[in-house]
Design a protein around this motif. Structure first.
Motif, short mmCIF file in Angstrom:
data_model
loop_
_atom_site.label_atom_id
_atom_site.label_comp_id
_atom_site.label_asym_id
_atom_site.label_seq_id
_atom_site.Cartn_x
_atom_site.Cartn_y
_atom_site.Cartn_z
N ALA A 1 3.10 -1.08 79.76
CA ALA A 1 3.98 -1.15 78.60
C ALA A 1 4.36 -2.58 78.29
N SER A 2 4.36 -3.46 79.31
CA SER A 2 4.77 -4.84 79.10
C SER A 2 3.82 -5.57 78.16
N ARG A 3 2.53 -5.16 78.13
CA ARG A 3 1.59 -5.80 77.22
C ARG A 3 2.02 -5.56 75.78
N PHE A 4 2.49 -4.34 75.48
CA PHE A 4 2.95 -4.05 74.12
C PHE A 4 4.16 -4.91 73.79
N LEU A 5 5.10 -5.03 74.71
CA LEU A 5 6.29 -5.84 74.47
C LEU A 5 5.92 -7.29 74.22
N ILE A 6 4.84 -7.74 74.84
CA ILE A 6 4.40 -9.12 74.66
C ILE A 6 3.95 -9.38 73.23
N TYR A 7 3.13 -8.47 72.68
CA TYR A 7 2.52 -8.78 71.38
C TYR A 7 3.12 -8.01 70.21
N SER A 8 4.08 -7.12 70.44
CA SER A 8 4.57 -6.26 69.36
C SER A 8 5.17 -7.05 68.20
N LYS A 9 6.09 -7.95 68.48
CA LYS A 9 6.74 -8.72 67.42
C LYS A 9 5.74 -9.64 66.74
N HIS A 10 4.82 -10.19 67.51
CA HIS A 10 3.82 -11.11 66.98
C HIS A 10 2.99 -10.47 65.88
#
Length: 285
Positions: free
Chosen positions: A2-11
């Motif tokens: 899930a952390s991968r999504f948090l990394i790029y979600s806003k971007h």
């Protein structure tokens, strides 16, 4: 994961994770092959096929189809879902009753469990419902268990349709069913389909765009050339597409890029050791 999504979600302006490996009917994409597979499921139900068989490669989207079926099932259909059943004769009945939320506490002989199951089916019929048993990962069922399922289908009679059985599994399931000693079982299979990967780069591009849209953006993030490479590497198999695209978004974020081009996809394929294929996928059967 899930952390991968948090990394790029806003971007990328996303509100959900577009390429999760977890089967999610909210992201259901109706490619031609998936539409045909689901039509066969519906055909099996509508014609009261005693046994329906759906096979496909790992990650082809079989479980997602089943979850969509569970969500869209009519109120007059009682469904029991059995995943990864294993064991010998008699133990199958425990899995079946448990999937239907029936009491399985304590030890009882097979005859008792069978009568319990038959009574349940008849009570459902009296209430205006019929019962569907779905076995996911059915390639793990032994020949003995498959024969037991065939015997369960004998509960149906000319004027009393109580039970349908649906087997969903990897291609090995077809190999088991076609063995000479499984002839009686094979004769009960009235609906069958093999789910292949998507068969064109256009379909894969549409799949990628669809999942991005469900996750919150209509912007083109993957270039057409990138989609071509994803198709070649994945053979159109959804799970492999998701693996490549998820990592590609991470790589693009790391490079502060808002577009995934072919070079990024090549790097993901190389780093993830995904064998890229130049030949087209085998058409579905």
């Amino acid at each position: 994961m899930a952390s991968r999504f948090l990394i790029y979600s806003k971007h990328f302006g996303l509100t959900g994770r577009p390429f999760s490996l977890v089967p999610d009917p909210n992201f259901m994409f109706w490619s031609a092959v998936h539409s045909r597979a689901y039509a066969m499921l519906e055909y099996g139900l509508a014609t009261f096929a005693p046994i329906t068989v759906i096979t496909g490669e790992i990650g082809a989207g079989k479980t997602t189809l089943i979850r969509h079926l569970l969500r869209a099932s009519p109120p007059d259909l009682r469904i029991g879902l059995v995943s990864n059943a294993h064991g010998a004769r008699g133990q199958l009945m425990h899995w079946v009753l448990s999937s239907l939320n029936q009491d399985v506490e304590g030890w009882h002989p097979y005859v008792h469990r069978f009568r319990q199951f038959e009574a349940f089916l008849r009570s459902e019929k009296a209430a205006g419902r019929h019962t569907l048993l779905i076995f996911d990962e059915a390639q793990n069922l032994s020949e003995i268990m498959l024969e037991e399922l065939r015997c369960l289908s004998n509960i149906n009679c000319e004027n009393d349709e109580l039970l349908q059985i649906m087997l969903v599994g990897q291609p090995e399931l077809n190999q088991i069913i076609t063995r000479p000693r499984m002839l009686q079982f094979a004769q009960r299979v009235s609906a069958q389909f093999h789910l292949s990967g998507m068969t064109s780069s256009d379909a894969v591009a549409d799949y990628i765009a669809h999942r991005l849209k469900v996750a919150g953006t209509t912007r083109e993030i993957f270039s057409p050339e990138a989609c071509e490479l994803v198709f070649a590497a994945s053979r159109g198999v959804p799970r492999v597409i998701n693996q490549i695209c998820d990592y590609a978004l991470v790589y693009a974020f790391a490079e502060d890029s808002t577009v995934v081009g072919p070079d990024l996809v090549r790097q993901v394929i190389a780093d993830r050791k995904i064998q890229s294929l130049t030949s087209s996928p085998t058409p579905d059967r």
